[in-house]
Design an enzyme around this catalytic site. Sequence first.
Site, PDB file in Angstrom:
ATOM      1  N   GLU A   6      -3.470  -1.048  14.284  1.00 17.48           N
ATOM      2  CA  GLU A   6      -4.889  -1.246  14.647  1.00 17.48           C
ATOM      3  C   GLU A   6      -4.872  -2.199  15.832  1.00 17.48           C
ATOM      4  O   GLU A   6      -4.507  -3.367  15.674  1.00 17.48           O
ATOM      5  CB  GLU A   6      -5.669  -1.896  13.500  1.00 17.48           C
ATOM      6  CG  GLU A   6      -5.608  -1.170  12.172  1.00 17.48           C
ATOM      7  CD  GLU A   6      -6.412   0.102  12.148  1.00 17.48           C
ATOM      8  OE1 GLU A   6      -7.146   0.385  13.116  1.00 17.48           O
ATOM      9  OE2 GLU A   6      -6.280   0.835  11.160  1.00 17.48           O
TER      10      GLU A   6
ATOM     11  N   LYS B 112       2.825 -11.260   7.072  1.00 18.98           N
ATOM     12  CA  LYS B 112       3.016 -12.337   8.056  1.00 18.98           C
ATOM     13  C   LYS B 112       1.685 -12.615   8.747  1.00 18.98           C
ATOM     14  O   LYS B 112       1.214 -11.827   9.564  1.00 18.98           O
ATOM     15  CB  LYS B 112       4.059 -11.957   9.111  1.00 18.98           C
ATOM     16  CG  LYS B 112       4.460 -13.200   9.913  1.00 18.98           C
ATOM     17  CD  LYS B 112       4.982 -12.927  11.294  1.00 18.98           C
ATOM     18  CE  LYS B 112       3.936 -12.913  12.365  1.00 18.98           C
ATOM     19  NZ  LYS B 112       3.177 -14.146  12.577  1.00 18.98           N
TER      20      LYS B 112
ATOM     21  N   GLU C  69      -9.031  -6.122  28.039  1.00 14.08           N
ATOM     22  CA  GLU C  69      -9.604  -6.815  26.885  1.00 14.08           C
ATOM     23  C   GLU C  69      -9.557  -8.323  27.152  1.00 14.08           C
ATOM     24  O   GLU C  69      -8.475  -8.904  27.242  1.00 14.08           O
ATOM     25  CB  GLU C  69      -8.790  -6.467  25.634  1.00 14.08           C
ATOM     26  CG  GLU C  69      -9.451  -6.919  24.369  1.00 14.08           C
ATOM     27  CD  GLU C  69      -8.633  -6.585  23.128  1.00 14.08           C
ATOM     28  OE1 GLU C  69      -7.403  -6.749  23.158  1.00 14.08           O
ATOM     29  OE2 GLU C  69      -9.232  -6.170  22.130  1.00 14.08           O
TER      30      GLU C  69
ATOM     31  N   GLY D 191       1.753  -3.915  19.587  1.00 10.64           N
ATOM     32  CA  GLY D 191       1.803  -2.632  18.865  1.00 10.64           C
ATOM     33  C   GLY D 191       2.836  -1.687  19.468  1.00 10.64           C
ATOM     34  O   GLY D 191       3.586  -1.016  18.751  1.00 10.64           O
TER      35      GLY D 191
ATOM     36  N   CYS E 219     -11.997  -7.094  18.084  1.00  9.57           N
ATOM     37  CA  CYS E 219     -11.421  -5.889  18.694  1.00  9.57           C
ATOM     38  C   CYS E 219     -12.480  -4.833  18.988  1.00  9.57           C
ATOM     39  O   CYS E 219     -12.375  -4.094  19.949  1.00  9.57           O
ATOM     40  CB  CYS E 219     -10.358  -5.316  17.763  1.00  9.57           C
ATOM     41  SG  CYS E 219     -10.940  -5.130  16.078  1.00  9.57           S
TER      42      CYS E 219
ATOM     43  N   SER F 204      -2.551  -6.942  19.140  1.00  6.77           N
ATOM     44  CA  SER F 204      -2.723  -6.447  20.506  1.00  6.77           C
ATOM     45  C   SER F 204      -1.985  -5.122  20.718  1.00  6.77           C
ATOM     46  O   SER F 204      -0.991  -4.834  20.055  1.00  6.77           O
ATOM     47  CB  SER F 204      -2.200  -7.485  21.495  1.00  6.77           C
ATOM     48  OG  SER F 204      -0.831  -7.700  21.264  1.00  6.77           O
ATOM     49  N   THR F 205      -2.463  -4.371  21.692  1.00  5.08           N
ATOM     50  CA  THR F 205      -1.822  -3.099  22.045  1.00  5.08           C
ATOM     51  C   THR F 205      -0.399  -3.355  22.540  1.00  5.08           C
ATOM     52  O   THR F 205       0.528  -2.588  22.231  1.00  5.08           O
ATOM     53  CB  THR F 205      -2.683  -2.378  23.099  1.00  5.08           C
ATOM     54  OG1 THR F 205      -3.934  -2.050  22.472  1.00  5.08           O
ATOM     55  CG2 THR F 205      -2.035  -1.112  23.609  1.00  5.08           C
TER      56      THR F 205
HETATM   57  P1  NAP Z   1      -0.968 -10.352  18.823  1.00  5.20           P
HETATM   58  O1  NAP Z   1      -0.520 -11.333  19.824  1.00  5.20           O
HETATM   59  O2  NAP Z   1      -0.576  -8.945  18.992  1.00  5.20           O
HETATM   60  O3  NAP Z   1      -0.455 -10.918  17.422  1.00  5.20           O
HETATM   61  C1  NAP Z   1      -0.742 -10.262  16.222  1.00  5.20           C
HETATM   62  C2  NAP Z   1       0.319 -10.586  15.207  1.00  5.20           C
HETATM   63  O4  NAP Z   1       1.573 -10.072  15.670  1.00  5.20           O
HETATM   64  C3  NAP Z   1       0.540 -12.077  14.984  1.00  5.20           C
HETATM   65  O5  NAP Z   1       0.847 -12.290  13.623  1.00  5.20           O
HETATM   66  C4  NAP Z   1       1.737 -12.361  15.873  1.00  5.20           C
HETATM   67  O6  NAP Z   1       2.471 -13.504  15.477  1.00  5.20           O
HETATM   68  C5  NAP Z   1       2.550 -11.096  15.668  1.00  5.20           C
HETATM   69  N1  NAP Z   1       3.525 -10.809  16.731  1.00  5.20           N
HETATM   70  C6  NAP Z   1       3.518 -11.218  18.016  1.00  5.20           C
HETATM   71  N2  NAP Z   1       4.607 -10.737  18.664  1.00  5.20           N
HETATM   72  C7  NAP Z   1       5.309 -10.001  17.767  1.00  5.20           C
HETATM   73  C8  NAP Z   1       6.516  -9.239  17.817  1.00  5.20           C
HETATM   74  N3  NAP Z   1       7.233  -9.125  18.946  1.00  5.20           N
HETATM   75  N4  NAP Z   1       6.936  -8.607  16.703  1.00  5.20           N
HETATM   76  C9  NAP Z   1       6.224  -8.675  15.556  1.00  5.20           C
HETATM   77  N5  NAP Z   1       5.094  -9.402  15.438  1.00  5.20           N
HETATM   78  C10 NAP Z   1       4.624 -10.047  16.533  1.00  5.20           C
HETATM   79  O7  NAP Z   1      -2.547 -10.339  18.681  1.00  5.20           O
HETATM   80  P2  NAP Z   1      -3.515 -11.578  18.491  1.00  5.20           P
HETATM   81  O8  NAP Z   1      -3.607 -12.269  19.797  1.00  5.20           O
HETATM   82  O9  NAP Z   1      -3.124 -12.369  17.282  1.00  5.20           O
HETATM   83  O10 NAP Z   1      -4.890 -10.847  18.117  1.00  5.20           O
HETATM   84  C11 NAP Z   1      -5.723 -10.343  19.052  1.00  5.20           C
HETATM   85  C12 NAP Z   1      -5.515  -8.853  19.232  1.00  5.20           C
HETATM   86  O11 NAP Z   1      -5.704  -8.178  17.986  1.00  5.20           O
HETATM   87  C13 NAP Z   1      -6.535  -8.241  20.163  1.00  5.20           C
HETATM   88  O12 NAP Z   1      -5.913  -7.349  21.033  1.00  5.20           O
HETATM   89  C14 NAP Z   1      -7.475  -7.501  19.229  1.00  5.20           C
HETATM   90  O13 NAP Z   1      -8.158  -6.449  19.819  1.00  5.20           O
HETATM   91  C15 NAP Z   1      -6.550  -7.058  18.163  1.00  5.20           C
HETATM   92  N6  NAP Z   1      -7.281  -6.757  16.919  1.00  5.20           N
HETATM   93  C16 NAP Z   1      -7.409  -5.454  16.533  1.00  5.20           C
HETATM   94  C17 NAP Z   1      -8.121  -5.139  15.370  1.00  5.20           C
HETATM   95  C18 NAP Z   1      -8.259  -3.709  14.919  1.00  5.20           C
HETATM   96  O14 NAP Z   1      -8.513  -3.493  13.750  1.00  5.20           O
HETATM   97  N7  NAP Z   1      -8.089  -2.725  15.786  1.00  5.20           N
HETATM   98  C19 NAP Z   1      -8.685  -6.148  14.604  1.00  5.20           C
HETATM   99  C20 NAP Z   1      -8.539  -7.460  15.020  1.00  5.20           C
HETATM  100  C21 NAP Z   1      -7.818  -7.752  16.185  1.00  5.20           C
HETATM  101  P3  NAP Z   1       2.162 -14.935  16.178  1.00  5.20           P
HETATM  102  O15 NAP Z   1       0.820 -15.311  15.741  1.00  5.20           O
HETATM  103  O16 NAP Z   1       3.216 -15.809  15.669  1.00  5.20           O
HETATM  104  O17 NAP Z   1       2.229 -14.700  17.661  1.00  5.20           O
END
Ligand code: NAP
Length: 497
Positions: A267, A191, A400, A249, A301, A245-246
């Site tokens: 991650e 997804k 963050e 996660g 990240c 995001s945490t």
């Molecule tokens: P996010 O809001 O957590 O979304 C990530 C993914 O999860 C998206 O596909 C999102 O779908 C989906 N999602 C959201 N709510 C969900 C739920 N309740 N159940 C299942 N899936 C759900 O993060 P983001 O804003 O896209 O990305 C930024 C974050 O990613 C930052 O915190 C960054 O640090 C982290 N990141 C970490 C790494 C690493 O390797 N550690 C690498 C890159 C980014 P939608 O798009 O439809 O909301």
Amino acid sequence: MLDKTKQNWRSQADDLDIESRAFIDGQYRDALAGETRATMSPGDGRKLADVANCGTEDADQAVKVARAAFESGVWSSMAPADRKMVLVRWSELIEDHGDEIALLECLDVGKPIADTTGVDVPSAARTIRWSGEAIDKVYDQISPAPADCLALVQRLPLGVVAAIVPWNFPLSTTAWKLAPSLATGNSVILKPASNTPLSALRIAGLASEAGLPDGVLQVLPGPGGSLGRHLALHNDIDGLTFTGSTEVGKQLMKYSGESNLKRTFLELGGKGPNIVFADSNLDKAATFAAIAVFYNGGQTCTAGTRLIVEESIRERFVEMVVAKSRNWMPGDPLDPTTTMGPMIDAGQLQTVADYVDIGQQEGASLVAGGHQIMADSGGSYHEPTIFDGVNNNMRIAQEEIFGPVMSVIGFKDAEQAVAIANDSIYGLAGAVWSNNINTAHKVAAAVRVGTMGINNYFGGDMTVPFGGFKQSGNGRDKSMHAFDDYTELKTTWIEFD
Ligand code: NAP
């Protein structure tokens, strides 16, 4: 690729035939309910495509197909050497279509075309090739059992794996998940983030062309809160791999516990400490201090958002970093000279603006940037921004921001530098700059992060694992260690008469 001008890329973009349907059972298909969601270009706000908006019924169908493919053994029981050939061919096809995929990623994410051609596409192809080439060199084990026994310890695929990825590195994170999960024989449902589904949809078709059997890979664009949640709660999914995001996660760990305890690897976010000692190569450290925060507009990240500088050089060093930050003024992502593009959307731009206000209210001094620019473009651009005089307790040092905002914090000695670095809920990545081998090693060893650079930032390649300590996650992408997240250990104990 970089000999193309902005106009060349613009006209190629105008002629792009964008695949916007979901990918299930080897076919592109509309969402069952016929719903779509527009995906916009962060660079200028233009609509790129109406993308299939999949729901729970699409997820259920994808799980059925993936389960059937897994049980059939068409991929899961294929010889590793044959799986290797498919993955290597897939990586070649990604390279053959490199310009097109790089353009899709540039338009969909707002990443500079120089980055998508030079980093994202080659890195995705390399990741898939590396995992393919590794998988037929992995041996299982025979334990030191008594002589009248034979004990096999094998790694077997989990079964059906869901992968949920974010918008900031859509292609790279997709490759980091798909390469090891497919190499180890699983069937996968990916997804992508709702904002950035296009590169994953495009490379799914190339996987089929490379010989990946139908049903082994599905790509379902759709909302995280419903489709993603449904996948995470699904009782017929064995593993979940996530980058994001945490906050989300933590939800996913709960969903695993509320359903079938699917193996869940995360991650997550970061607040990278970048520690600079007075005895380092200051010009190089200043160049990388800017790269560490402004690369990808700070939407990274691992970004080194906390610049922790020895007090004796702080004033001079901050001036050097402010000068370097001017190389990161945002521009049109289609322009090959652009180093930093827009924020992903207006919401992220607002988040950055809010943190700029918070930093000022907390008493930090704004020494560079702080404003939206290029508002007429239709995109969400923000200047590279630096706060000096930051205290690590401030919100701009703890939270963050995910934008081009650096917080500079002073330290007096190595012990204090380490204490500041570790005073964070995160532990993803960081760096230390010093020409004293003792200082560099001691500090690197004491900072609690998954990846630490010494005299570099963002160092690493496919040979090393990537992931976080603390609330930055629990899984590991890249390297042979990634295979552990997608396999179960099985013991077979044989006794001879
Ligand atoms: P996010 O809001 O957590 O979304 C990530 C993914 O999860 C998206 O596909 C999102 O779908 C989906 N999602 C959201 N709510 C969900 C739920 N309740 N159940 C299942 N899936 C759900 O993060 P983001 O804003 O896209 O990305 C930024 C974050 O990613 C930052 O915190 C960054 O640090 C982290 N990141 C970490 C790494 C690493 O390797 N550690 C690498 C890159 C980014 P939608 O798009 O439809 O909301």
